[in-house]
Design a protein around this motif. Structure first.
Motif, PDB file in Angstrom:
ATOM      1  N   LEU A  30       0.851  -1.204   0.000  1.00  0.00           N
ATOM      2  CA  LEU A  30       0.000   0.000   0.000  1.00  0.00           C
ATOM      3  C   LEU A  30       0.880   1.246   0.000  1.00  0.00           C
ATOM      4  O   LEU A  30       1.819   1.332   0.793  1.00  0.00           O
ATOM      5  CB  LEU A  30      -0.878   0.006   1.270  1.00  0.00           C
ATOM      6  CG  LEU A  30      -1.602   1.313   1.619  1.00  0.00           C
ATOM      7  CD1 LEU A  30      -2.659   1.670   0.574  1.00  0.00           C
ATOM      8  CD2 LEU A  30      -2.270   1.212   3.002  1.00  0.00           C
TER       9      LEU A  30
ATOM     10  N   THR B 268      -1.483  -1.209  -4.058  1.00  0.00           N
ATOM     11  CA  THR B 268      -2.600  -0.259  -4.119  1.00  0.00           C
ATOM     12  C   THR B 268      -2.053   1.121  -3.803  1.00  0.00           C
ATOM     13  O   THR B 268      -1.387   1.297  -2.773  1.00  0.00           O
ATOM     14  CB  THR B 268      -3.682  -0.618  -3.080  1.00  0.00           C
ATOM     15  OG1 THR B 268      -4.317  -1.830  -3.476  1.00  0.00           O
ATOM     16  CG2 THR B 268      -4.736   0.482  -2.963  1.00  0.00           C
TER      17      THR B 268
ATOM     18  N   CYS C 186      -3.029  -0.816  -8.552  1.00  0.00           N
ATOM     19  CA  CYS C 186      -4.183   0.038  -8.812  1.00  0.00           C
ATOM     20  C   CYS C 186      -3.955   1.428  -8.240  1.00  0.00           C
ATOM     21  O   CYS C 186      -3.172   1.610  -7.303  1.00  0.00           O
ATOM     22  CB  CYS C 186      -5.466  -0.594  -8.288  1.00  0.00           C
ATOM     23  SG  CYS C 186      -5.803  -0.353  -6.585  1.00  0.00           S
TER      24      CYS C 186
ATOM     25  N   VAL D 229      -7.782  -0.543   0.104  1.00  0.00           N
ATOM     26  CA  VAL D 229      -6.750  -1.573  -0.097  1.00  0.00           C
ATOM     27  C   VAL D 229      -7.384  -2.966  -0.068  1.00  0.00           C
ATOM     28  O   VAL D 229      -6.967  -3.860  -0.808  1.00  0.00           O
ATOM     29  CB  VAL D 229      -5.583  -1.414   0.912  1.00  0.00           C
ATOM     30  CG1 VAL D 229      -5.918  -1.881   2.288  1.00  0.00           C
ATOM     31  CG2 VAL D 229      -4.346  -2.137   0.420  1.00  0.00           C
TER      32      VAL D 229
ATOM     33  N   GLY E   6      -8.503  -4.356  -3.428  1.00  0.00           N
ATOM     34  CA  GLY E   6      -7.493  -4.820  -4.396  1.00  0.00           C
ATOM     35  C   GLY E   6      -7.645  -4.075  -5.716  1.00  0.00           C
ATOM     36  O   GLY E   6      -8.032  -2.904  -5.754  1.00  0.00           O
ATOM     37  N   THR E   7      -7.387  -4.774  -6.816  1.00  0.00           N
ATOM     38  CA  THR E   7      -7.371  -4.093  -8.116  1.00  0.00           C
ATOM     39  C   THR E   7      -8.758  -3.612  -8.549  1.00  0.00           C
ATOM     40  O   THR E   7      -8.874  -2.820  -9.481  1.00  0.00           O
ATOM     41  CB  THR E   7      -6.786  -5.003  -9.214  1.00  0.00           C
ATOM     42  OG1 THR E   7      -7.484  -6.250  -9.179  1.00  0.00           O
ATOM     43  CG2 THR E   7      -5.310  -5.242  -9.012  1.00  0.00           C
TER      44      THR E   7
ATOM     45  N   ASN F  72      -9.122   0.071  -8.829  1.00  0.00           N
ATOM     46  CA  ASN F  72      -8.404   0.865  -9.836  1.00  0.00           C
ATOM     47  C   ASN F  72      -9.354   1.870 -10.498  1.00  0.00           C
ATOM     48  O   ASN F  72     -10.444   1.510 -10.960  1.00  0.00           O
ATOM     49  CB  ASN F  72      -7.780  -0.048 -10.899  1.00  0.00           C
ATOM     50  CG  ASN F  72      -6.751   0.685 -11.734  1.00  0.00           C
ATOM     51  OD1 ASN F  72      -6.063   1.569 -11.228  1.00  0.00           O
ATOM     52  ND2 ASN F  72      -6.637   0.325 -13.001  1.00  0.00           N
TER      53      ASN F  72
END
Ligand SMILES: NC(=O)c1ccc[n+]([C@@H]2O[C@H](COP(=O)([O-])OP(=O)(O)OC[C@H]3O[C@@H](n4cnc5c(N)ncnc54)[C@H](OP(=O)(O)O)[C@@H]3O)[C@@H](O)[C@H]2O)c1
Length: 246
Positions: free
Chosen positions: A75, A118, A161, A224, A227-228, A231
């Motif tokens: 992160l 992230t 992301c 966080v 996750g992706t 994005n």
């Protein structure tokens, strides 16, 4: 083997950044903070690592990139912000744009696509209501907002992301002290001063109290956790600053 959750907070030496650093550390993250001031001028807990990096320096992009590559955090929170004086000259405006938008864009455009990370870029509701005093700061944050979309595009298809956490006026120590002083002068309570401040600051606010730092910490952890999927996300914890249209 335990999977160490490593976090880097750029601009973690005071204010919301320092609170975030200490709270992430309490919550089990191995945290590193950066700032300009010496560590002795921070209130960071002992188990947090600290690095002095000046984002206005000519070497800032290289220094931060090298640091990220050695740390490989899961992160990264880009929280640093340069606030200009009331009438900034061109050179000062350039520093504000450099620190608030251009350096993070250059660093993360290079770093993120190859990383599992992230990246939360802290933005400000000032972008919705610039005036003569906030204009340069607000414009630099608007640039950061647009550049964060470009970063998210670079992260497409990768394990990284880039998301925006856009905040309204924070319940920080500076404002608490200011409200107490005004309350004493005007024979009001600090809570009454806070409400009056919010009504005057932006008529679109639908909150009667400043944005709680703990709510900001929880939102970073929520991002966080996504996750992706986070994005390109714009997460606003800003008391409704943009009104009903945006
Ligand atoms: N405060 C609010 O009400 C509010 C409202 C909306 C959004 N935000 C956003 O929330 C974030 C935190 O705000 P804050 O008021 O808590 O900020 P702050 O107290 O002014 O702290 C800013 C951080 O950025 C670092 N920094 C500033 N210039 C730097 C430079 N040239 N190089 C390296 N680090 C630098 C500072 O480090 P040193 O002090 O060690 O230099 C500090 O750690 C910012 O992104 C801001 O735009 C704040």
């Amino acid at each position: 083997m335990t999977d160490v959750r490593r976090a880097l907070v750029v601009g973690g030496s005071r204010g919301f950044g320092a609170r975030l650093v200490n709270r992430l550390s309490e919550n089990g993250w191995a945290v590193t903070a950066t700032g300009r001031r010496p560590r002795s001028d921070t209130s960071l807990v002992d188990r947090v690592d600290y690095e002095q990096i000046d984002l206005a320096a000519d070497t800032a992009v290289r220094d931060l990139l090298e640091f990220l590559r050695s740390l490989r955090p899961r992160l990264v929170v880009f929280n640093a912000a340069a606030y200009p004086t009331a009438e900034p000259d061109l050179a000062e405006c350039e520093v504000v744009f450099r620190v608030n938008a251009l350096v993070p864009h250059h660093v993360f455009a290079d770093y993120l696509p190859g990383a599992e990370c992230t990246c939360v870029l802290i933005n400000s509701d000032s972008i919705y209501h610039a005036n003569r005093t906030s204009g340069v700061y607000a414009a630099s944050k608007a640039a950061l907002r647009v550049l964060t979309s470009a970063l998210a595009d670079r992260c497409r298809g990768s394990r990284a992301c880039a998301a925006t956490l856009l905040l309204g006026p924070l319940a920080d120590e500076r404002k608490a002290k200011q409200f107490e002083r005004i309350a004493q002068q005007r024979q009001m309570t600090p809570e009454e001063v806070e409400k009056a401040f919010l009504r005057r600051a932006n008529p679109s606010y639908v909150v009667d109290s400043l944005i709680d730092l703990e709510a900001c910490v929880r939102t970073v952890e929520y991002l966080v956790d996504l996750g992706t999927q986070a994005n390109g996300m714009l997460c606003r914890l800003d008391g409704g600053s943009a009104g009903s249209l945006l």
